[in-house]
Design an enzyme around this catalytic site. Structure first.
Site, PDB file in Angstrom:
ATOM      1  N   HIS A   1      -2.643 -18.323  14.312  1.00 31.78           N
ATOM      2  CA  HIS A   1      -3.553 -17.717  13.348  1.00 31.78           C
ATOM      3  C   HIS A   1      -4.966 -17.641  13.935  1.00 31.78           C
ATOM      4  CE1 HIS A   1      -0.854 -18.613   9.616  1.00 31.78           C
ATOM      5  NE2 HIS A   1      -0.265 -17.851  10.521  1.00 31.78           N
TER       6      HIS A   1
ATOM      7  N   GLU B   1      -7.815 -18.906  13.046  1.00 30.82           N
ATOM      8  CA  GLU B   1      -8.562 -20.155  13.155  1.00 30.82           C
ATOM      9  C   GLU B   1      -8.104 -20.942  14.391  1.00 30.82           C
ATOM     10  OE1 GLU B   1      -6.846 -18.925  10.612  1.00 30.82           O
ATOM     11  OE2 GLU B   1      -7.525 -19.670   8.670  1.00 30.82           O
TER      12      GLU B   1
ATOM     13  N   CYS C   1      -4.737 -20.968   5.593  1.00 32.56           N
ATOM     14  CA  CYS C   1      -3.432 -21.250   4.993  1.00 32.56           C
ATOM     15  C   CYS C   1      -3.222 -22.750   4.798  1.00 32.56           C
ATOM     16  CB  CYS C   1      -2.308 -20.631   5.822  1.00 32.56           C
ATOM     17  SG  CYS C   1      -2.145 -21.324   7.462  1.00 32.56           S
TER      18      CYS C   1
ATOM     19  N   CYS D   1      -3.711 -24.040   8.683  1.00 33.75           N
ATOM     20  CA  CYS D   1      -5.041 -23.901   9.287  1.00 33.75           C
ATOM     21  C   CYS D   1      -6.078 -24.733   8.543  1.00 33.75           C
ATOM     22  CB  CYS D   1      -5.466 -22.438   9.302  1.00 33.75           C
ATOM     23  SG  CYS D   1      -4.455 -21.469  10.434  1.00 33.75           S
TER      24      CYS D   1
ATOM     25  N   ALA E   1       2.597  17.055   8.373  1.00 32.70           N
ATOM     26  CA  ALA E   1       1.729  17.941   9.152  1.00 32.70           C
ATOM     27  C   ALA E   1       1.930  19.352   8.639  1.00 32.70           C
ATOM     28  CB  ALA E   1       2.098  17.850  10.625  1.00 32.70           C
TER      29      ALA E   1
ATOM     30  N   ARG F   1       3.097   4.408  12.272  1.00 32.34           N
ATOM     31  CA  ARG F   1       4.444   3.823  12.203  1.00 32.34           C
ATOM     32  C   ARG F   1       4.420   2.330  12.490  1.00 32.34           C
ATOM     33  NH1 ARG F   1       7.515   8.603  15.595  1.00 32.34           N
ATOM     34  NH2 ARG F   1       7.573  10.119  13.898  1.00 32.34           N
TER      35      ARG F   1
ATOM     36  N   THR G   1      15.986  16.319   7.796  1.00 31.41           N
ATOM     37  CA  THR G   1      15.019  16.002   8.863  1.00 31.41           C
ATOM     38  C   THR G   1      15.703  15.175   9.953  1.00 31.41           C
ATOM     39  OG1 THR G   1      13.168  16.058   7.333  1.00 31.41           O
ATOM     40  CG2 THR G   1      12.821  14.828   9.365  1.00 31.41           C
TER      41      THR G   1
ATOM     42  N   ALA H   1       9.872  18.407   3.489  1.00 35.22           N
ATOM     43  CA  ALA H   1       9.089  18.909   2.366  1.00 35.22           C
ATOM     44  C   ALA H   1       9.605  18.393   1.017  1.00 35.22           C
ATOM     45  CB  ALA H   1       9.100  20.434   2.380  1.00 35.22           C
TER      46      ALA H   1
HETATM   47 ZN   LIG Z   1      -3.261 -20.139   9.080  1.00 37.43          ZN
END
Ligand SMILES: [Zn+2]
Length: 363
Positions: A54, A56, A81, A90, A160, A195, A207, A306
Site C-alpha cells: 500500500h 503508506e 486500512c 497500514c 466511436a 479497458r 460485434t 449500436a
Molecule cells: Zn493499507
C-alpha cells in the site's frame, strides 16, 4: 474545517502520486501517501499494483527505521486500512513508526475499514484530521466508492462515431468483413487504457463475430478485462470464431435463462467459453447486480455495438460515457445512438479525434 496551504500542497502531491496507479491497482483504490515535516518532504509512495504494498508501506520504506517521526505528518488520500488483506494493516504500521499526525482526504467506504483505521491511530495517540481535498479524492476513486456502496458494477459506455453520427460506414457489415476502425491510433491507446481500468468488457454477439475482436490492453499497462458477450443464446458458434484460449480470461456468454438454446450454447462451451444465465432484462439494475454477483466484476466497459449502446443509454446504465469522434464524415452507415442532452463534463483531443466524456457518479 479550513486547511493550511501546506496541508493542501502535500495532499495535492499525494493525489498526484495516487493517480500513477490508475491502470494497475483496480479493483483496489488508487492511494498516495506523503510524509512531511513542515516544509520538508521526507518520503512519498503510492499503491502501484493490486496485491502489492500500500501507499503508506511504500512511503515509509524510504525512511530510516530509527528516524523520529513524532513531529512528522503522513498525508494519505484514503483512510489507512485496519484489516489484514494481502498486506498487514497500514494503521498499525503508522502507529509502530510513531507518526504524530495523520491527515486523510477521505474515509474508506470499504465496510472492512470504515472508520476503524482512524480509530486505531487515534487510540495510539496520533492526531488525525479528515477531509483535506475530500471531493478530489472521492472523484479520483469514484468507481471504487461506487463498488463499495452499491450492488451494481461501475459501468462505462464507449463508442466511436463520425462527425455525422455513424459508427460504421456500412449499414450491415458481413461477419467476414471484419472490424471498421473509424478513429486513429491515439484513440486506440485511449481505449486500451480505459479497458485496463475495468474487470470486464461487454459486447454484443454481432460485434464479437464481425470484429472478431482482440479486446485487449496491448497498447497500455494493466491487465486485459474479461470479455462478456451479450446474446439471446440462439447463435451457434461459427467454425472461424476464436477459441476461448485466445484470451487470458475465459470469455462468457451472458444469455437469458428462459429462451436460450442449450444446443447453441453447447457449441460455445465445447470451445471453452463460459455461459451465464440471467433472469432479468438486460442492463436493468437487477441484471447488473446479478452479473456482478455471478462473475465478480466491479467495473464493466460496454463497447458495442449500436444496439447494446442504445440499451445502456435507455436504461441509464452508465456512470461514464466516452464518445470518440473522428474528423471525416461517413455520409451513410450504421447510425450511432443519440448523445445525452446534458453537456459533457470533459473534452480531450486524441490525435485527430475528439473525445467527449459524460459523468454521472450516482446511478
Ligand atoms: Zn493499507
Amino acid at each position: 474545517m479550513t486547511w493550511s496551504a501546506q496541508d493542501v500542497c502535500w495532499m495535492t502531491r499525494a493525489l498526484e502520486l495516487a493517480l500513477r496507479g490508475r491502470f494497475t491497482t483496480w479493483p483496489n483504490p488508487m492511494v498516495g501517501c506523503v510524509v512531511a515535516q513542515g516544509d520538508s518532504l521526507l518520503a512519498e509512495g503510492w499503491h502501484r499494483q493490486h496485491g502489492e504494498g500500500h501507499a503508506e508501506v511504500n512511503a515509509l520504506a524510504q525512511l530510516d527505521p530509527d528516524l523520529d517521526l513524532s513531529q512528522a505528518t503522513a498525508y494519505v488520500t484514503l483512510e489507512p486500512c485496519s484489516h489484514t488483506g494481502k498486506t498487514p494493516p497500514c494503521a498499525d504500521l503508522l502507529v509502530s513508526r510513531g507518526l504524530g499526525h495523520v491527515v486523510v482526504a477521505m474515509m474508506d467506504p470499504n465496510p472492512l475499514v470504515a472508520g476503524q483505521g482512524l480509530e486505531r491511530l487515534q487510540h495510539a495517540g496520533a492526531t488525525c484530521e479528515v477531509g483535506c481535498l475530500e471531493q478530489e479524492a472521492l472523484k479520483l476513486n469514484a468507481p471504487f466508492v461506487h463498488c463499495m456502496t452499491s450492488r451494481t458494477p461501475w459501468v462505462t459506455l464507449k463508442w466511436a462515431q463520425s462527425p455525422d453520427g455513424f459508427m460504421d460506414g456500412r449499414t450491415s457489415p458481413a461477419v467476414s468483413a471484419g472490424g471498421w476502425a473509424i478513429t486513429g491510433a491515439a484513440s486506440r491507446r485511449w481505449t486500451h487504457t480505459l479497458r485496463a481500468r475495468h474487470d470486464a468488457l461487454l459486447v454484443g454477439m454481432r460485434t464479437w463475430l464481425v470484429d472478431n475482436p482482440s479486446l485487449t490492453t496491448r497498447d497500455a499497462p494493466g491487465p486485459s478485462p474479461r470479455p462478456l458477450i451479450l446474446t439471446h443464446g440462439q447463435t451457434t458458434r461459427p467454425a472461424n470464431a476464436k477459441a476461448a484460449s485466445d484470451w487470458a480470461d475465459v470469455p462468457v456468454l451472458v444469455h437469458p435463462a428462459s429462451s436460450a438454446s442449450q444446443q447453441a450454447l453447447d457449441t460455445w462451451r465445447r470451445a471453452g467459453y463460459d455461459t451465464l444465465a440471467m433472469n432479468q432484462s438486460p442492463m436493468t439494475p437487477a441484471w447488473w447486480a446479478d452479473l456482478r454477483k455471478g462473475l465478480g466484476c466491479g467495473a464493466v466497459l460496454v463497447e458495442g455495438g449500436a444496439q447494446i449502446a442504445q440499451i445502456a443509454l435507455s436504461t441509464s446504465s452508465w456512470n461514464e460515457l466516452h464518445v470518440l469522434q473522428s474528423l471525416k464524415p461517413l455520409g451513410k452507415g450504421l447510425a450511432a445512438p443519440s448523445l445525452p442532452a446534458e453537456p459533457h463534463a470533459r473534452r480531450k483531443q486524441c490525435g485527430q479525434d475528439d473525445l467527449r466524456i459524460w459523468e454521472q457518479t450516482v446511478r
